[in-house]
Motif scaffolding. Structure first.
Motif, mmCIF file in Angstrom:
data_model
loop_
_atom_site.group_PDB
_atom_site.id
_atom_site.type_symbol
_atom_site.label_atom_id
_atom_site.label_comp_id
_atom_site.label_asym_id
_atom_site.label_seq_id
_atom_site.Cartn_x
_atom_site.Cartn_y
_atom_site.Cartn_z
ATOM 1 N N GLU A 223 0.845 -1.193 0.000
ATOM 2 C CA GLU A 223 0.000 0.000 0.000
ATOM 3 C C GLU A 223 0.890 1.256 0.000
ATOM 4 O O GLU A 223 0.598 2.240 -0.687
ATOM 5 C CB GLU A 223 -0.936 0.026 1.211
ATOM 6 C CG GLU A 223 -1.822 1.274 1.168
ATOM 7 C CD GLU A 223 -2.761 1.412 2.352
ATOM 8 O OE1 GLU A 223 -2.760 0.535 3.229
ATOM 9 O OE2 GLU A 223 -3.488 2.435 2.381
ATOM 10 N N ARG A 227 0.576 4.119 -2.846
ATOM 11 C CA ARG A 227 0.197 5.498 -2.498
ATOM 12 C C ARG A 227 1.315 6.481 -2.831
ATOM 13 O O ARG A 227 1.064 7.605 -3.257
ATOM 14 C CB ARG A 227 -0.208 5.578 -1.026
ATOM 15 C CG ARG A 227 -1.507 4.819 -0.745
ATOM 16 C CD ARG A 227 -2.168 5.236 0.549
ATOM 17 N NE ARG A 227 -3.409 4.486 0.754
ATOM 18 C CZ ARG A 227 -4.589 4.840 0.257
ATOM 19 N NH1 ARG A 227 -4.704 5.938 -0.471
ATOM 20 N NH2 ARG A 227 -5.667 4.110 0.478
ATOM 21 N N GLU A 245 -8.348 4.738 -8.109
ATOM 22 C CA GLU A 245 -8.912 4.434 -6.793
ATOM 23 C C GLU A 245 -8.018 3.362 -6.173
ATOM 24 O O GLU A 245 -7.866 2.269 -6.753
ATOM 25 C CB GLU A 245 -10.339 3.913 -6.939
ATOM 26 C CG GLU A 245 -11.090 3.921 -5.632
ATOM 27 C CD GLU A 245 -12.522 3.408 -5.798
ATOM 28 O OE1 GLU A 245 -13.142 3.090 -4.780
ATOM 29 O OE2 GLU A 245 -12.988 3.299 -6.942
ATOM 30 N N ILE A 246 -7.410 3.704 -5.030
ATOM 31 C CA ILE A 246 -6.436 2.765 -4.459
ATOM 32 C C ILE A 246 -7.170 1.756 -3.577
ATOM 33 O O ILE A 246 -7.391 1.962 -2.386
ATOM 34 C CB ILE A 246 -5.331 3.511 -3.689
ATOM 35 C CG1 ILE A 246 -4.625 4.475 -4.649
ATOM 36 C CG2 ILE A 246 -4.320 2.524 -3.099
ATOM 37 C CD1 ILE A 246 -3.503 5.259 -4.056
ATOM 38 N N THR A 247 -7.549 0.688 -4.191
ATOM 39 C CA THR A 247 -8.259 -0.394 -3.502
ATOM 40 C C THR A 247 -7.295 -1.564 -3.321
ATOM 41 O O THR A 247 -6.250 -1.627 -3.996
ATOM 42 C CB THR A 247 -9.446 -0.876 -4.353
ATOM 43 O OG1 THR A 247 -8.905 -1.392 -5.594
ATOM 44 C CG2 THR A 247 -10.409 0.257 -4.656
ATOM 45 N N PRO A 248 -7.635 -2.506 -2.441
ATOM 46 C CA PRO A 248 -6.781 -3.701 -2.323
ATOM 47 C C PRO A 248 -6.576 -4.401 -3.671
ATOM 48 O O PRO A 248 -5.477 -4.875 -3.968
ATOM 49 C CB PRO A 248 -7.559 -4.585 -1.336
ATOM 50 C CG PRO A 248 -8.297 -3.599 -0.474
ATOM 51 C CD PRO A 248 -8.694 -2.483 -1.401
ATOM 52 N N ALA A 249 -7.624 -4.421 -4.488
ATOM 53 C CA ALA A 249 -7.489 -5.087 -5.795
ATOM 54 C C ALA A 249 -6.501 -4.332 -6.690
ATOM 55 O O ALA A 249 -5.700 -4.944 -7.418
ATOM 56 C CB ALA A 249 -8.852 -5.179 -6.474
ATOM 57 N N ALA A 250 -6.560 -2.992 -6.645
ATOM 58 C CA ALA A 250 -5.638 -2.198 -7.464
ATOM 59 C C ALA A 250 -4.194 -2.410 -7.015
ATOM 60 O O ALA A 250 -3.275 -2.502 -7.842
ATOM 61 C CB ALA A 250 -6.007 -0.716 -7.363
ATOM 62 N N ARG A 252 -3.016 -5.072 -5.507
ATOM 63 C CA ARG A 252 -2.599 -6.424 -5.921
ATOM 64 C C ARG A 252 -2.206 -6.438 -7.402
ATOM 65 O O ARG A 252 -1.240 -7.091 -7.798
ATOM 66 C CB ARG A 252 -3.717 -7.435 -5.647
ATOM 67 C CG ARG A 252 -3.834 -7.837 -4.180
ATOM 68 C CD ARG A 252 -4.646 -9.125 -4.008
ATOM 69 N NE ARG A 252 -6.005 -8.991 -4.500
ATOM 70 C CZ ARG A 252 -7.012 -8.490 -3.789
ATOM 71 N NH1 ARG A 252 -6.820 -8.118 -2.535
ATOM 72 N NH2 ARG A 252 -8.227 -8.385 -4.310
#
Lengths: 292, 308
Positions: A223, A227, A245-250, A252
């Motif tokens: 992360e 970021r 959009e910084i998501t867990p999927a992004a 990964r």
């Protein structure tokens, strides 16, 4: 690249027996996974017993977490990553991350040496202290100490008190030096195959998926990477769509791209689709061909 | 081996050592450059950074110079006096290049090897967080055969400080002083090409006449250590023995001739580096860029990053 000579060696040449033991020394983070995770996954799959010695606590690489929280998460993630990779143990020494330069070289060497004498590996993986342009100097300090620990572990007179604790001198046969591929000269052959490790590329096609999955376990540092990358791009008028959009999927996805990119770089010029690159000190390192 | 064979093999060696033509690098877009060096004169050491500094200032950069040691050994006036004179000349030399300020850390000159490196690194981190440079410039931390301990230590501290300053958990106590995390995004490393294989530059930076001129002038501002009149006098004597003279020196004093000789040296090396890159004048660097620490992502980023 002039004079490039790659020793592209598959696993048939590794000579691993099922019961072989492997010790991995890492400064911290996902260093060893990114550099050698595919090779280690293959070794684990063939029954090798792998022990990881993690020198630092990774307390600084996070996004808006305290050092204490970062260190606690990083340790859990390091252990989970090791388990997924098929590693038998992850031992953390707890030195403060990015401050290994302030640690006594001999202290660090002797602690690594104890680990080697205890586990008696046939194969060692250590950070390459001879690589250029790697800006994380913890890897240099860790590699320098580990290199001497490899040598000293076989010398009875170094830390004889360890014998009192039941540890005997141990000579490790094979050493893989690993590093991020930032040194443009990393594939230039060294002067001599004797006493100097040589470039070696290992095909990791079978281990690539496992390597990606293991690298994704380091959620805290990943992360932080995502970021920081997004921030740099945003503040310089750019964007990477996957990080809108910084998501867990992004995150990964970013890690997967990183691991695939590393595998492609290492495979360049070899005919492999995915690989890892090392400097390797095997039998040639110790005994010149003319004497065998 | 005969003499002829020896000469031939030496010539072959020299040819193989000739550097390949370097690509020309652009000065990155930015506002601030922080020059992190141990000594008063390292902004324009004999292989030079002065031209790049002058070019960056020409292109709108603010430049700040960190002098990590006290320079007490450099010169013939004793420790205390050398420190004072060298600082004064450093201010003058850096002013010629357009540098706004000299910040002295005053570590003991030539005795920096045993200093706590993390303490020096923290000083650099404070300065990076304060001045917020886009570019950090200094000796190449990975060069070989660097004999000067001060050069080694400052370069090594710089190798981590330039990016580590961007992590909030590195010296979190700085936040209370209003110093926010900030990473520089480019590191320009300089080293001598004739000191082994450790420094193989990856870019040449083109300079114009004016920038070379500033580099020359900044160099000879350090009269405490350069442009010794005795050197010019010795050359005159040696040349006179062979009925030779330097026409440009005829109306000059030894002191003036010595200054001119140093200026020629700066111009010569800038011209030589320029010729290697196919331009009139240049300096060469190993540049670490904003994404060089992410080798696995570089190709992906180059294909997928878009403008906002």
């Amino acid at each position: 690249m002039t004079g490039m000579r790659l020793a592209a060696v598959g696993f048939a040449a590794l000579g691993l027996a099922g019961a072989d033991r492997v010790v991995v020394v890492t400064a911290g983070g996902a260093d060893y996974v990114l550099a050698a995770g595919g090779t280690l996954a293959e070794m684990a799959g063939r029954g090798a017993e792998i022990h990881v010695l993690r020198l630092t606590n990774d307390e600084k690489d996070s996004w808006r977490l305290t050092p204490e929280e970062t260190a606690a998460r990083a340790r859990r993630e390091a252990e989970a990553a090791g388990a997924l990779l098929g590693v038998k143990s992850v031992t953390s020494l707890g030195y403060r991350a990015w401050e290994l330069g302030a640690v006594s070289f001999t202290e660090l060497r002797d602690r690594i040496m104890l680990f080697i004498r205890h586990h008696k590996p046939r194969t060692l993986f250590i950070p390459n202290p001879h690589t250029h342009y790697d800006r994380v100097l913890d890897r240099y300090y860790a590699g320098r100490a580990a290199e001497d620990a490899w040598r000293s572990a076989g010398v009875e007179g170094v830390q004889p008190v360890q014998a009192e604790a039941g540890l005997q001198p141990h000579i490790t046969h094979d050493v893989y030096y690993y590093a991020p591929p930032v040194d443009p000269e990393r594939r230039t052959p060294e002067a001599s195959a004797t006493f100097v490790p040589q470039p070696k590329v290992v095909e990791i096609g079978a281990g690539l998926a496992k390597k990606i999955a293991v690298a994704q376990v380091y959620v805290t540092a990943n992360e932080s990477l995502a970021r920081r990358l997004e921030e740099r791009l945003r503040t310089s008028g750019r964007r990477l769509p996957v990080l809108d959009e910084i998501t867990p999927a992004a995150i990964r996805r970013l890690v997967e791209e990183n691991v695939r990119g590393l595998a492609k770089l290492a495979a360049a010029g070899t005919g492999y689709a995915a690989a890892e690159e090392f400097h390797y000190a095997g039998i040639e390192f110790r005994i010149p061909a003319s004497y065998r | 081996m005969t003499l002829a064979m020896r000469l031939l093999s030496m010539a072959a060696l020299a040819l193989s050592a000739l550097p390949q033509k370097l690509p020309l690098g652009e000065v990155p877009r930015g506002k601030v450059v922080l020059i992190l060096q141990p000594h008063h004169d390292d902004h324009t050491t004999d292989y030079g950074m002065g031209g790049l500094i002058a070019r960056m200032v020409d292109e709108g950069y603010e430049a700040y110079y960190v002098r990590a040691s006290n320079d007490e050994k450099d010169g013939a006036h004793g420790y205390a006096r050398n420190d004072i004179v060298n600082l004064r000349e450093s201010v003058e030399g850096t002013r010629i290049l357009g540098i706004r300020k000299v910040i002295s850390l005053n570590w003991r000159n030539d005795y920096m090897n045993p200093i706590p490196l993390n303490e020096l690194r923290e000083q650099l981190i404070v300065l990076i967080r304060k001045y917020k440079p886009d570019v950090v410039l200094g000796h190449n931390p990975w060069e070989h055969y660097q004999k000067n301990p001060d050069h080694r230590q400052v370069a090594r501290a710089m190798a981590e400080a330039w990016w580590m300053a961007g992590f909030a958990n590195v010296h979190p106590e700085h936040a209370a002083l209003g110093l926010q995390p900030h990473s520089a995004h480019y590191l320009y490393g300089k080293a001598r090409l004739d000191w082994g294989l450790g420094h193989r530059p990856n870019v040449a930076i083109e300079l114009n006449e004016s920038q070379v001129r500033k580099k020359q002038k900044a160099y000879v501002a350090h009269l405490n250590v350069y442009a010794n009149p005795a050197t010019a006098r010795a050359y005159r004597v040696a040349l006179a023995r062979e009925n030779l003279a330097v026409p440009e020196w005829e109306s000059l004093t030894d002191a003036e001739a010595a200054v001119l000789m140093e200026e020629w040296h700066m111009q010569w090396i800038s011209r030589r580096r320029g010729a290697e890159a196919g331009v009139p004048y240049a300096e060469d660097y190993y540049v670490l860029g904003e994404f060089d620490h992410l080798p696995g992502l570089k190709e992906y980023l180059s294909k997928n990053v878009v403008a906002r």
